[in-house]
Design an enzyme around this catalytic site. Sequence first.
Site, short mmCIF file in Angstrom:
data_model
loop_
_atom_site.label_atom_id
_atom_site.label_comp_id
_atom_site.label_asym_id
_atom_site.label_seq_id
_atom_site.Cartn_x
_atom_site.Cartn_y
_atom_site.Cartn_z
N GLU A 1 5.77 1.30 5.01
CA GLU A 1 5.40 2.46 3.98
C GLU A 1 6.71 3.06 3.99
OE1 GLU A 1 2.62 5.15 5.84
OE2 GLU A 1 1.07 3.60 6.06
N ASP B 1 0.90 -4.60 9.12
CA ASP B 1 1.59 -3.64 9.06
C ASP B 1 2.80 -3.34 10.18
OD1 ASP B 1 1.24 -1.62 6.98
OD2 ASP B 1 -0.95 -1.31 7.61
N GLU C 1 -1.45 3.44 -2.81
CA GLU C 1 -2.33 4.14 -2.32
C GLU C 1 -2.87 5.61 -2.93
OE1 GLU C 1 -2.97 3.78 1.90
OE2 GLU C 1 -4.82 5.02 1.98
N LYS D 1 4.27 -5.50 6.19
CA LYS D 1 4.18 -4.38 5.34
C LYS D 1 4.68 -3.04 5.88
CE LYS D 1 -0.04 -2.27 4.15
NZ LYS D 1 0.21 -0.72 4.36
N ASP E 1 -2.38 -1.14 10.01
CA ASP E 1 -2.42 -0.30 10.98
C ASP E 1 -3.79 0.66 11.15
OD1 ASP E 1 -1.29 1.40 8.80
OD2 ASP E 1 0.32 2.20 10.22
N SER E 2 -4.51 0.56 10.09
CA SER E 2 -5.69 1.30 10.16
C SER E 2 -6.56 0.96 11.47
CB SER E 2 -6.33 1.21 8.51
OG SER E 2 -6.54 -0.30 8.33
O1 KIV Z 1 -3.58 0.15 7.07
C1 KIV Z 1 -4.14 -0.21 6.48
O2 KIV Z 1 -5.21 -0.63 6.34
C2 KIV Z 1 -3.49 -0.01 4.90
C3 KIV Z 1 -4.39 -0.27 3.68
C4 KIV Z 1 -5.52 0.70 3.41
C5 KIV Z 1 -3.62 -0.51 2.27
O3 KIV Z 1 -2.33 0.30 4.83
#
Ligand code: KIV
Length: 275
Positions: A115, A83, A182, A113, A44-45
């Site tokens: 959090e 994510d 992280e 994924k 989600d980055s």
């Molecule tokens: O969103 C993302 O890119 C991440 C990584 C930095 C682990 O969660």
Amino acid sequence: MKNSVLTFRKKKQEGRKITVLTSYDYTMAKLVNDAGVDAILVGDSLGNVMLGYEDTVSVTMDDMVCHCRAVARAADHAMVVVDMPFMSYQVSVEETLHNAGRLMKEGRANAVKLEGGTRVCPQIHAMVEAGIPVMAHLGLTPQSINAFGGYKVVGKTKETAEKLLAEALAVQEAGAFSLVLECVPMKLATLISQKLEIPVIGIGSGAGCDGQVLVAQDMLGMTSGFSAKFLKVFAPVGEVIKTAVSDYIHEVENGTYPAEEHTFSIDDEILEKLY
Ligand code: KIV
């Protein structure tokens, strides 16, 4: 053969490092896949990197589905992990299953994924029961930026280090196949990697983890304005792009591009009839 949870498990058992990079679009995913990375994370980055947001909070399910589909089309070897965006799994187990189902069915992801630790264990358990592999994410969890009050290293005190280890064991117990750590101090991340049976993928957590993940645009020097102690720029691709674009502008303006070899011909006879 396409990588899967089995690849992660086998690599940890054999003591071989796992490589993960982010991608959000077909072109980058194809390059990353063809270079041989084990897994692609549609992080989600993408909120920061692709959409220009200041954090990941505004990223939606539709954003993730759209980008994941594009990446999945390129990933014939790499496993695709996507994510779950902020508030797509916090409300209820039922909503989590619905959203994870969309990411698998519409996004064609191989795993999701999310959090968090103990508080998301019921969601992890339910998704694993439904046949959805889950990667957990602890330490600095960017979706909680407003609760943290900034991007900080996590686990420096006795209390936070103990909590992190307990949460890592809890997500493993709930059924996660892997864990991202992280911005965790190196020695603590190494200890957690040794204590866990599932592979730990580090970012800013040192070489003692079972694998590493980075944002592709960061390690290619394409994200101007972002710097972090853990980041290494492996090739200055951002600078290469800027030079190429300024050469293009220059050549178009002075008429050297397009040259003869970039053009298509037509018979003079046909052309004359048009005059
Ligand atoms: O969103 C993302 O890119 C991440 C990584 C930095 C682990 O969660």
